[in-house]
Scaffold this motif. Structure first.
Motif, PDB file in Angstrom:
ATOM      1  N   MET A   1      -2.333 -41.384  84.171  1.00 24.62           N
ATOM      2  CA  MET A   1      -1.296 -42.342  83.836  1.00 24.62           C
ATOM      3  C   MET A   1      -0.030 -41.620  83.411  1.00 24.62           C
ATOM      4  O   MET A   1      -0.088 -40.637  82.681  1.00 24.62           O
ATOM      5  N   THR A   2       1.071 -42.143  83.827  1.00 25.91           N
ATOM      6  CA  THR A   2       2.347 -41.554  83.443  1.00 25.91           C
ATOM      7  C   THR A   2       2.721 -42.016  82.042  1.00 25.91           C
ATOM      8  O   THR A   2       2.257 -43.063  81.575  1.00 25.91           O
ATOM      9  N   PRO A   3       3.559 -41.246  81.355  1.00 30.93           N
ATOM     10  CA  PRO A   3       3.992 -41.661  80.018  1.00 30.93           C
ATOM     11  C   PRO A   3       4.672 -43.027  80.025  1.00 30.93           C
ATOM     12  O   PRO A   3       4.492 -43.826  79.104  1.00 30.93           O
ATOM     13  N   ARG A   5       4.014 -45.552  82.012  1.00 24.82           N
ATOM     14  CA  ARG A   5       2.980 -46.582  82.154  1.00 24.82           C
ATOM     15  C   ARG A   5       2.223 -46.784  80.836  1.00 24.82           C
ATOM     16  O   ARG A   5       1.899 -47.911  80.462  1.00 24.82           O
ATOM     17  N   ILE A   6       1.946 -45.698  80.129  1.00 21.99           N
ATOM     18  CA  ILE A   6       1.258 -45.795  78.837  1.00 21.99           C
ATOM     19  C   ILE A   6       2.099 -46.611  77.853  1.00 21.99           C
ATOM     20  O   ILE A   6       1.594 -47.520  77.186  1.00 21.99           O
ATOM     21  N   VAL A   9       2.033 -50.364  78.821  1.00 19.13           N
ATOM     22  CA  VAL A   9       0.788 -51.055  78.462  1.00 19.13           C
ATOM     23  C   VAL A   9       0.730 -51.322  76.958  1.00 19.13           C
ATOM     24  O   VAL A   9       0.428 -52.444  76.526  1.00 19.13           O
ATOM     25  N   ILE A  10       1.032 -50.315  76.161  1.00 17.95           N
ATOM     26  CA  ILE A  10       0.981 -50.487  74.706  1.00 17.95           C
ATOM     27  C   ILE A  10       2.049 -51.483  74.251  1.00 17.95           C
ATOM     28  O   ILE A  10       1.806 -52.317  73.379  1.00 17.95           O
ATOM     29  N   THR A  47       0.890 -47.502  67.195  1.00 18.25           N
ATOM     30  CA  THR A  47       0.516 -46.745  68.385  1.00 18.25           C
ATOM     31  C   THR A  47       1.700 -46.570  69.326  1.00 18.25           C
ATOM     32  O   THR A  47       1.882 -45.506  69.920  1.00 18.25           O
ATOM     33  N   THR A  48       2.522 -47.595  69.439  1.00 19.39           N
ATOM     34  CA  THR A  48       3.712 -47.512  70.288  1.00 19.39           C
ATOM     35  C   THR A  48       4.655 -46.417  69.796  1.00 19.39           C
ATOM     36  O   THR A  48       5.127 -45.587  70.578  1.00 19.39           O
ATOM     37  N   SER A  51       2.998 -42.900  70.150  1.00 22.12           N
ATOM     38  CA  SER A  51       2.923 -42.517  71.572  1.00 22.12           C
ATOM     39  C   SER A  51       4.295 -42.114  72.091  1.00 22.12           C
ATOM     40  O   SER A  51       4.419 -41.146  72.837  1.00 22.12           O
ATOM     41  N   LEU A  55       4.822 -38.479  73.577  1.00 22.97           N
ATOM     42  CA  LEU A  55       4.970 -38.401  75.032  1.00 22.97           C
ATOM     43  C   LEU A  55       6.359 -37.974  75.478  1.00 22.97           C
ATOM     44  O   LEU A  55       6.511 -37.369  76.532  1.00 22.97           O
ATOM     45  N   ALA A  77       9.581 -47.891  77.282  1.00 24.86           N
ATOM     46  CA  ALA A  77       9.065 -47.632  78.631  1.00 24.86           C
ATOM     47  C   ALA A  77      10.190 -47.664  79.652  1.00 24.86           C
ATOM     48  O   ALA A  77      10.227 -46.844  80.571  1.00 24.86           O
TER      49      ALA A  77
END
Length: 83
Positions: A1-3, A5-6, A9-10, A47-48, A51, A55, A77
């Protein structure tokens, strides 16, 4: 998964939990739903931000956008787009 995309999702999870909490508040205001979604949203928000910091490796604009509550993950994102 690309950063990107991560973060997407989050960020989607963060926004969905916020929307569900507000929907619960406006409609039935069930304490069980609030006590479940509140910590889940807090975890998604934290988490967002973490991350985005890990990332993006120094791209300050991305992780500063992640600090915006609710939609920060989606904004981060979008800013993480490699273009």
């Amino acid at each position: 998964m690309t950063p990107r995309r991560i973060l997407h999702v989050i960020g989607t999870v963060e926004l969905a939990t916020l929307a569900l909490m507000l929907l619960n508040l406006v409609t039935v205001h069930a304490p069980a739903v609030s006590s479940t979604l509140g910590p889940l949203h807090g975890l998604a928000y934290t988490t967002t931000v973490i991350s985005a910091v890990l990332l993006m490796k120094g791209r300050h604009r991305v992780w500063l956008l992640a600090l915006v509550p609710g939609c920060g993950g989606l904004l981060a994102a979008r800013a993480a787009d490699p273009r």
